[in-house]
Design a protein around this motif. Structure first.
Motif, short mmCIF file in Angstrom:
data_model
loop_
_atom_site.label_atom_id
_atom_site.label_comp_id
_atom_site.label_asym_id
_atom_site.label_seq_id
_atom_site.Cartn_x
_atom_site.Cartn_y
_atom_site.Cartn_z
N GLU A 89 -8.19 49.68 120.23
CA GLU A 89 -8.45 49.00 119.17
C GLU A 89 -9.87 48.04 119.09
N GLU A 90 -9.97 47.50 120.07
CA GLU A 90 -11.00 46.53 120.16
C GLU A 90 -12.68 47.47 119.93
N GLY A 91 -12.56 48.32 120.63
CA GLY A 91 -13.92 49.23 120.64
C GLY A 91 -14.02 49.95 119.36
N ALA A 92 -12.81 50.33 118.99
CA ALA A 92 -12.72 51.08 117.63
C ALA A 92 -12.99 50.18 116.45
N PHE A 93 -12.67 48.82 116.58
CA PHE A 93 -12.96 47.76 115.69
C PHE A 93 -14.45 47.62 115.31
N MET A 94 -15.38 47.80 116.62
CA MET A 94 -16.59 47.48 116.47
C MET A 94 -17.21 48.92 115.99
N ALA A 95 -16.58 49.89 116.21
CA ALA A 95 -16.91 51.51 115.54
C ALA A 95 -17.02 51.20 114.23
N GLY A 96 -15.69 50.46 113.60
CA GLY A 96 -15.50 50.53 112.09
C GLY A 96 -16.76 49.27 111.45
N ILE A 97 -16.93 48.15 112.35
CA ILE A 97 -18.22 47.48 111.93
C ILE A 97 -19.36 48.16 111.57
N VAL A 98 -19.80 49.09 112.58
CA VAL A 98 -20.84 49.76 112.42
C VAL A 98 -20.74 50.78 111.18
N ALA A 99 -19.72 51.31 111.32
CA ALA A 99 -19.41 52.18 109.87
C ALA A 99 -19.53 51.70 108.63
N GLY A 100 -19.04 50.53 108.65
CA GLY A 100 -18.84 49.57 107.40
C GLY A 100 -20.22 49.15 106.81
N LEU A 101 -20.90 48.79 107.91
CA LEU A 101 -22.50 48.23 107.75
C LEU A 101 -23.32 49.30 107.03
N VAL A 102 -23.04 50.65 107.55
CA VAL A 102 -23.59 51.81 107.27
C VAL A 102 -23.38 52.26 105.68
N THR A 103 -21.94 52.32 105.46
CA THR A 103 -21.65 52.93 104.15
C THR A 103 -21.98 51.79 102.97
N THR A 104 -22.25 50.64 103.41
CA THR A 104 -22.53 49.49 102.32
C THR A 104 -23.99 49.28 102.22
N ASP A 105 -24.73 50.26 102.73
CA ASP A 105 -26.23 49.93 102.87
C ASP A 105 -26.92 51.25 102.34
N THR A 106 -27.32 51.18 101.22
CA THR A 106 -27.95 52.30 100.54
C THR A 106 -29.42 52.81 100.80
N SER A 107 -29.88 51.51 101.33
CA SER A 107 -31.15 51.62 102.04
C SER A 107 -31.30 52.56 103.10
N ILE A 108 -30.22 52.87 103.84
CA ILE A 108 -30.34 53.78 104.83
C ILE A 108 -30.21 55.03 104.08
N ARG A 109 -31.45 56.15 104.81
CA ARG A 109 -31.46 57.40 104.42
C ARG A 109 -30.12 58.26 104.26
N GLY A 110 -29.75 58.89 103.24
CA GLY A 110 -28.46 59.62 102.90
C GLY A 110 -27.25 58.99 102.47
#
Length: 336
Positions: free
Chosen positions: A134-155
């Motif tokens: 759960e702790e490792g996956a929590f951090m993966a979720g952090i990264v995924a959350g930061l990606v999907t909420t940032d439309t400045s990232i290509r795609g």
């Protein structure tokens, strides 16, 4: 005086005998039994890397026994380790936990170490290595959350949707997903998490199909939790111009520019560490050893591939949140 000297000589003889016994009992053969197969560039290969280090550093013989997800091979694998006269037996026992317990009771002189789940036997001789997924996956979720909420990232599209592809629907994969969802919601409670189970651990084609299904539903990034099947998820990310998160080993270089990070499960390090305790005499039969973020058992692979995709401010936030999880300031809930 003579009687006292005699007692001293007897005591010294006992100590010497014990020393000789300990030396002769030092492990000479190490078996690594896996329910799946090597070549996944992930979980099983990570464990094998630890076994390879043991062979090199401790000059012991090692043997890997692959079951290729065939239940008929589980008893054969355990029996093969016994017949080979392995002293230490590391086991990934998904699907045959009860059988492992039976063998451990039948051969209590062996060092039995179960990896990634907790298995107990009547004689309490199985030591279990339990990763806090759960702790490792929590951090993966952090990264995924930061990606999907940032439309400045290509795609990345305006929809806050992320995905996950599991191999089969089992408690370990559910633990990953539970942590992943917590991490994403920590970034933004409105993020939607969609999950698909491929139903297999060794079919990259089905992994690719599952990922493309999620990308078609507007997921910006997909977390693969599916062993070899997951390599298809990474390929789909490249083909669709989207993003993915690897698992267990550093899979960032496999599809450069599309794998943002990997949720590491340091299986090899754990195996190596347990073997060291056997050698130095601190090993505790029947113990449950938990490896979380603080212990270095799980964590993110952050490298040049991550830096090319994730903006610096987001990467800094990832590191800050990671420190808070390690310190206990952020509590990640366990699935079970």
């Amino acid at each position: 005086m003579k009687s006292r000297l005699a007692v001293m000589f007897v005591a010294l003889a006992i100590v010497a005998a014990l020393a000789v016994g300990a030396s002769s009992a030092a492990p000479k053969k190490v078996a690594y039994i896996i329910n799946g197969a090597l070549g996944d560039l992930s979980f099983y290969d990570s464990g094998r890397a630890g076994v390879d280090r043991i062979e090199k550093d401790f000059k012991v013989q090692t043997r890997t026994i692959e079951c290729n997800f065939d239940p008929a091979k589980y008893p054969q694998a355990l029996q093969a380790a016994i017949q080979w006269n392995a002293d230490v037996i590391f086991v990934i026992s998904y699907g045959y936990e009860d059988l492992l317990a039976q063998y451990a009771d039948q051969y209590p002189a062996k060092y039995w170490v179960n990896v990634d789940t907790v298995v107990e036997n009547k004689k309490k001789t199985i030591t279990s290595v339990d990763f806090v997924e759960e702790e490792g996956a929590f951090m993966a979720g952090i990264v995924a959350g930061l990606v999907t909420t940032d439309t400045s990232i290509r795609g990345v599209n305006p929809d806050k949707i992320i995905g996950a592809v599991g191999g089969e629907d089992d408690p370990v994969i559910r633990s990953f997903i539970y942590g992943y969802e917590q991490g994403a919601k920590y970034i933004d409670k409105d993020i939607e998490v969609k999950t698909v189970f491929a139903g297999t651990w060794d079919d990259p084609v089905r992994g690719k199909q599952a990922a493309k299904q999620l990308y078609s539903q507007k997921a910006d990034i997909v977390f693969q939790i599916a062993a070899l099947t997951g390599s298809g998820v990474l390929e789909a990310a490249r083909e669709e111009g989207k993003y993915a998160i690897g698992v267990d080993s550093n899979q960032n270089p496999l599809q450069p520019g599309h794998v943002v990070t990997s949720d590491l499960k340091n299986v090899g390090d754990a195996i190596y560490g347990v073997f060291k305790t056997i050698v130095d005499g601190t090993y505790k039969p029947g113990a449950v050893l938990e490896y979380g973020l603080k212990e270095g058992g799980v964590g993110l692979a952050i490298d040049e591939h991550t830096q090319k995709i994730l903006p610096a401010k987001s990467l800094q936030r990832v590191l800050e949140i990671q420190d808070k999880v390690k310190s206990g300031q952020i509590k990640v809930k366990r699935y079970q």
